[in-house]
Write a protein that holds these residues in place. Sequence first.
Motif, PDB file in Angstrom:
ATOM      1  N   VAL A  85      30.718  64.733  33.903  1.00  0.00           N
ATOM      2  CA  VAL A  85      30.765  64.079  35.233  1.00  0.00           C
ATOM      3  C   VAL A  85      31.209  62.374  34.865  1.00  0.00           C
ATOM      4  CG1 VAL A  85      29.125  62.728  36.931  1.00  0.00           C
ATOM      5  CG2 VAL A  85      28.967  65.085  36.328  1.00  0.00           C
ATOM      6  N   ALA A  86      30.585  61.600  33.993  1.00  0.00           N
ATOM      7  CA  ALA A  86      30.852  60.297  33.525  1.00  0.00           C
ATOM      8  C   ALA A  86      32.423  60.300  33.241  1.00  0.00           C
ATOM      9  CB  ALA A  86      29.890  59.865  32.345  1.00  0.00           C
ATOM     10  N   VAL A  87      32.907  61.044  32.253  1.00  0.00           N
ATOM     11  CA  VAL A  87      34.073  60.863  31.865  1.00  0.00           C
ATOM     12  C   VAL A  87      35.225  61.283  33.145  1.00  0.00           C
ATOM     13  CG1 VAL A  87      35.980  62.051  30.382  1.00  0.00           C
ATOM     14  CG2 VAL A  87      33.788  61.503  29.423  1.00  0.00           C
ATOM     15  N   MET A  88      35.115  62.158  33.978  1.00  0.00           N
ATOM     16  CA  MET A  88      35.982  62.396  35.123  1.00  0.00           C
ATOM     17  C   MET A  88      35.906  61.415  36.107  1.00  0.00           C
ATOM     18  SD  MET A  88      37.511  65.175  34.792  1.00  0.00           S
ATOM     19  CE  MET A  88      37.744  65.838  36.614  1.00  0.00           C
ATOM     20  N   GLY A  89      34.533  60.711  36.215  1.00  0.00           N
ATOM     21  CA  GLY A  89      34.256  59.574  37.009  1.00  0.00           C
ATOM     22  C   GLY A  89      35.051  58.223  36.675  1.00  0.00           C
ATOM     23  N   VAL A  90      35.523  58.244  35.392  1.00  0.00           N
ATOM     24  CA  VAL A  90      35.911  56.868  34.776  1.00  0.00           C
ATOM     25  C   VAL A  90      37.570  57.217  34.817  1.00  0.00           C
ATOM     26  CG1 VAL A  90      36.476  55.847  32.628  1.00  0.00           C
ATOM     27  CG2 VAL A  90      34.160  56.275  33.385  1.00  0.00           C
ATOM     28  N   ILE A  91      38.158  58.377  34.658  1.00  0.00           N
ATOM     29  CA  ILE A  91      39.349  58.609  34.397  1.00  0.00           C
ATOM     30  C   ILE A  91      40.073  58.628  35.894  1.00  0.00           C
ATOM     31  CG2 ILE A  91      41.281  60.491  34.174  1.00  0.00           C
ATOM     32  CD1 ILE A  91      39.521  61.538  31.950  1.00  0.00           C
ATOM     33  N   LEU A  92      39.622  58.931  36.898  1.00  0.00           N
ATOM     34  CA  LEU A  92      40.229  59.356  38.017  1.00  0.00           C
ATOM     35  C   LEU A  92      40.349  57.874  38.739  1.00  0.00           C
ATOM     36  CD1 LEU A  92      40.346  62.445  38.198  1.00  0.00           C
ATOM     37  CD2 LEU A  92      39.665  62.299  40.454  1.00  0.00           C
ATOM     38  N   PRO A  93      39.246  57.003  38.780  1.00  0.00           N
ATOM     39  CA  PRO A  93      39.465  55.513  39.291  1.00  0.00           C
ATOM     40  C   PRO A  93      40.690  54.828  38.632  1.00  0.00           C
ATOM     41  CG  PRO A  93      37.196  56.247  39.130  1.00  0.00           C
ATOM     42  CD  PRO A  93      38.110  57.136  38.255  1.00  0.00           C
ATOM     43  N   ILE A  94      40.684  54.625  37.237  1.00  0.00           N
ATOM     44  CA  ILE A  94      41.515  54.005  36.332  1.00  0.00           C
ATOM     45  C   ILE A  94      42.789  54.443  36.884  1.00  0.00           C
ATOM     46  CG2 ILE A  94      42.515  53.624  34.317  1.00  0.00           C
ATOM     47  CD1 ILE A  94      39.580  53.654  33.231  1.00  0.00           C
ATOM     48  N   VAL A  95      43.068  55.686  36.981  1.00  0.00           N
ATOM     49  CA  VAL A  95      44.548  56.297  37.305  1.00  0.00           C
ATOM     50  C   VAL A  95      44.947  55.911  38.658  1.00  0.00           C
ATOM     51  CG1 VAL A  95      46.178  58.210  37.314  1.00  0.00           C
ATOM     52  CG2 VAL A  95      44.321  58.047  35.508  1.00  0.00           C
ATOM     53  N   LEU A  96      44.153  56.392  39.489  1.00  0.00           N
ATOM     54  CA  LEU A  96      44.422  56.433  41.019  1.00  0.00           C
ATOM     55  C   LEU A  96      44.262  54.992  41.693  1.00  0.00           C
ATOM     56  CD1 LEU A  96      42.984  59.877  42.320  1.00  0.00           C
ATOM     57  CD2 LEU A  96      45.459  59.431  41.428  1.00  0.00           C
ATOM     58  N   VAL A  97      43.233  54.236  41.551  1.00  0.00           N
ATOM     59  CA  VAL A  97      42.905  53.068  42.128  1.00  0.00           C
ATOM     60  C   VAL A  97      43.845  52.073  41.276  1.00  0.00           C
ATOM     61  CG1 VAL A  97      41.145  51.051  42.226  1.00  0.00           C
ATOM     62  CG2 VAL A  97      40.520  53.605  42.564  1.00  0.00           C
ATOM     63  N   GLY A  98      44.011  52.222  39.879  1.00  0.00           N
ATOM     64  CA  GLY A  98      45.080  51.336  39.040  1.00  0.00           C
ATOM     65  C   GLY A  98      46.437  51.476  39.726  1.00  0.00           C
ATOM     66  N   GLY A  99      46.767  52.607  39.821  1.00  0.00           N
ATOM     67  CA  GLY A  99      48.185  53.072  40.198  1.00  0.00           C
ATOM     68  C   GLY A  99      48.690  52.641  41.731  1.00  0.00           C
ATOM     69  N   ALA A 100      47.250  52.834  42.620  1.00  0.00           N
ATOM     70  CA  ALA A 100      47.439  52.186  43.926  1.00  0.00           C
ATOM     71  C   ALA A 100      47.857  50.696  43.995  1.00  0.00           C
ATOM     72  CB  ALA A 100      46.307  52.512  44.738  1.00  0.00           C
ATOM     73  N   SER A 101      46.959  49.963  43.028  1.00  0.00           N
ATOM     74  CA  SER A 101      47.241  48.319  43.103  1.00  0.00           C
ATOM     75  C   SER A 101      48.460  48.240  42.600  1.00  0.00           C
ATOM     76  CB  SER A 101      46.238  47.829  41.985  1.00  0.00           C
ATOM     77  OG  SER A 101      44.852  48.325  42.252  1.00  0.00           O
ATOM     78  N   LEU A 102      49.349  48.998  41.881  1.00  0.00           N
ATOM     79  CA  LEU A 102      50.692  48.665  41.342  1.00  0.00           C
ATOM     80  C   LEU A 102      51.639  48.526  42.596  1.00  0.00           C
ATOM     81  CD1 LEU A 102      50.806  50.558  37.947  1.00  0.00           C
ATOM     82  CD2 LEU A 102      51.026  48.035  38.369  1.00  0.00           C
ATOM     83  N   ILE A 103      51.217  49.746  43.411  1.00  0.00           N
ATOM     84  CA  ILE A 103      52.218  49.741  44.612  1.00  0.00           C
ATOM     85  C   ILE A 103      52.049  48.483  45.534  1.00  0.00           C
ATOM     86  CG2 ILE A 103      52.510  51.405  46.975  1.00  0.00           C
ATOM     87  CD1 ILE A 103      51.465  53.577  45.174  1.00  0.00           C
ATOM     88  N   PHE A 104      51.148  47.807  45.721  1.00  0.00           N
ATOM     89  CA  PHE A 104      50.833  46.669  46.299  1.00  0.00           C
ATOM     90  C   PHE A 104      51.398  45.620  45.608  1.00  0.00           C
ATOM     91  CE2 PHE A 104      48.215  49.633  48.623  1.00  0.00           C
ATOM     92  CZ  PHE A 104      48.216  49.493  50.042  1.00  0.00           C
ATOM     93  N   GLY A 105      51.979  45.515  44.464  1.00  0.00           N
ATOM     94  CA  GLY A 105      52.630  44.447  43.837  1.00  0.00           C
ATOM     95  C   GLY A 105      51.671  43.661  42.824  1.00  0.00           C
ATOM     96  N   VAL A 106      50.284  44.279  42.325  1.00  0.00           N
ATOM     97  CA  VAL A 106      49.611  43.827  41.610  1.00  0.00           C
ATOM     98  C   VAL A 106      50.240  44.035  40.036  1.00  0.00           C
ATOM     99  CG1 VAL A 106      47.292  43.761  40.469  1.00  0.00           C
ATOM    100  CG2 VAL A 106      47.585  44.300  42.959  1.00  0.00           C
ATOM    101  N   SER A 107      50.031  42.966  39.279  1.00  0.00           N
ATOM    102  CA  SER A 107      50.512  43.114  38.006  1.00  0.00           C
ATOM    103  C   SER A 107      50.087  44.236  37.242  1.00  0.00           C
ATOM    104  CB  SER A 107      50.550  41.845  36.949  1.00  0.00           C
ATOM    105  OG  SER A 107      49.143  41.728  36.855  1.00  0.00           O
ATOM    106  N   PRO A 108      50.717  44.889  36.176  1.00  0.00           N
ATOM    107  CA  PRO A 108      50.236  46.067  35.331  1.00  0.00           C
ATOM    108  C   PRO A 108      48.888  45.870  34.761  1.00  0.00           C
ATOM    109  CG  PRO A 108      52.512  45.644  34.955  1.00  0.00           C
ATOM    110  CD  PRO A 108      52.198  44.660  35.892  1.00  0.00           C
ATOM    111  N   MET A 109      48.818  44.661  33.951  1.00  0.00           N
ATOM    112  CA  MET A 109      47.291  44.420  33.347  1.00  0.00           C
ATOM    113  C   MET A 109      46.351  44.411  34.479  1.00  0.00           C
ATOM    114  SD  MET A 109      45.664  44.198  30.524  1.00  0.00           S
ATOM    115  CE  MET A 109      46.882  43.837  29.371  1.00  0.00           C
ATOM    116  N   GLU A 110      46.419  43.461  35.698  1.00  0.00           N
ATOM    117  CA  GLU A 110      45.764  43.366  36.607  1.00  0.00           C
ATOM    118  C   GLU A 110      45.025  44.629  37.218  1.00  0.00           C
ATOM    119  OE1 GLU A 110      44.716  39.726  39.870  1.00  0.00           O
ATOM    120  OE2 GLU A 110      46.862  39.941  39.022  1.00  0.00           O
ATOM    121  N   ALA A 111      46.211  45.500  37.374  1.00  0.00           N
ATOM    122  CA  ALA A 111      46.094  46.822  38.035  1.00  0.00           C
ATOM    123  C   ALA A 111      45.051  47.689  37.181  1.00  0.00           C
ATOM    124  CB  ALA A 111      47.277  47.577  38.260  1.00  0.00           C
TER     125      ALA A 111
END
Length: 386
Positions: A87-113
């Motif tokens: 549960v912990a591993v799945m709950g870490v991977i998805l936010p990093i991929v999807l939340v971080g990816g969505a941040s890139l779409i809004f123009g956030v820099s890669p490291m910040e995303a």
Amino acid sequence: MEFVGVLVLILGLTLLAGHFAQRIGIPAVVGQLLVGIVLGPGVLGVIHSNEITAVFSEIGVIILMFLAGLESDLKMLKRYIKPALVVAVMGVILPIVLVGGASLIFGVSPMEALFIGVIFSATSVSISVEVLKEYQTLNTKEGATILGAAVADDILGVLLLGVMIALTSSSGGSRTSLGGALFYQVLFFIAVYVIGKWLVPMLMRAADHLYITAARPVMSIIICLGLAWLADVAGLSGAIGAFFAGVAVSLTDENDELNESIEPIGYAVFIPVFFVSVGLSMSFAGLQSVIGLIVTLTVLATLTKLLGCGAGAYLSGFDVTSSGVIGAGMISRGEMALITLQIGYGEHLMSETYYSAIVLVIVLVTLIAPFILKDAIKYNKRAMAR
């Protein structure tokens, strides 16, 4: 004495807010969080966070997690440690991929995303614990899995934050050694085992021979604060140390007496201040320009834990309704996400442009989480009754 007046206001309003929230079928913690939002800079600006509020809030988290440890069934925790890790591993991977990816779409820099993804990989189980306790679900297979997953989640979050700080160290950030941080965390868990197995029983037996009032509760608080401090020294959340302190003390005699003695200390002062302090973090100034980012991240931050952790539970053998409870119990971010944000902001992983927006998303998700968890618990209970 100014803080005493503020404390009177906080305790009076959280008492009423919790009462009326429960009267209309809302978890009491939601009413307490709303008190912080209304009184804080976001609305009325009557109360602002300060050092004393922060200390009371931190003690509130520690006592809340200590009580969770006291009420936990160690056999149940051991039994569900494997699904908790999934549960912990799945709950870490998805936010990093999807939340971080969505941040890139809004123009956030890669490291910040990437850092935003790491922020929302954290789980603040303290608020979920309050809801689980309110609906008598803490000492169940779902509750045990949520607690175990939250501990693993916290460790993974600390390691990821350490990696990011190490990656940016060459540009003037912290030169904290990732290997050193991992060494101290391993050392902490070894110390927890030794202290819990031998030192805690010895201290509790010694307390029985002291000629002072409430010797056992005082000794248990010493153990709680001591392990919380050790966890903080090791680079982990003090809440983790407090939780394991509660588990260790729960294995000694007269556990119920300790619970009855310590619970009023927490709920009379410190725990309400913690919930209010989360609401105090909300500010609406200058957020119009990033409203799309706020809405998107709020939705994704909620769904990535609900679905990611729920899927992890389902893959580990839980049925659909139990998986829903576990996923809902992992949604809340609260103080863990705020701490991660604050550390990263200090290390220049987050710019001032998005800082307030991320704080608002953390608070919104923390407000949403108890509602989803409450509905998931009720649906699961109805399913089990069939």
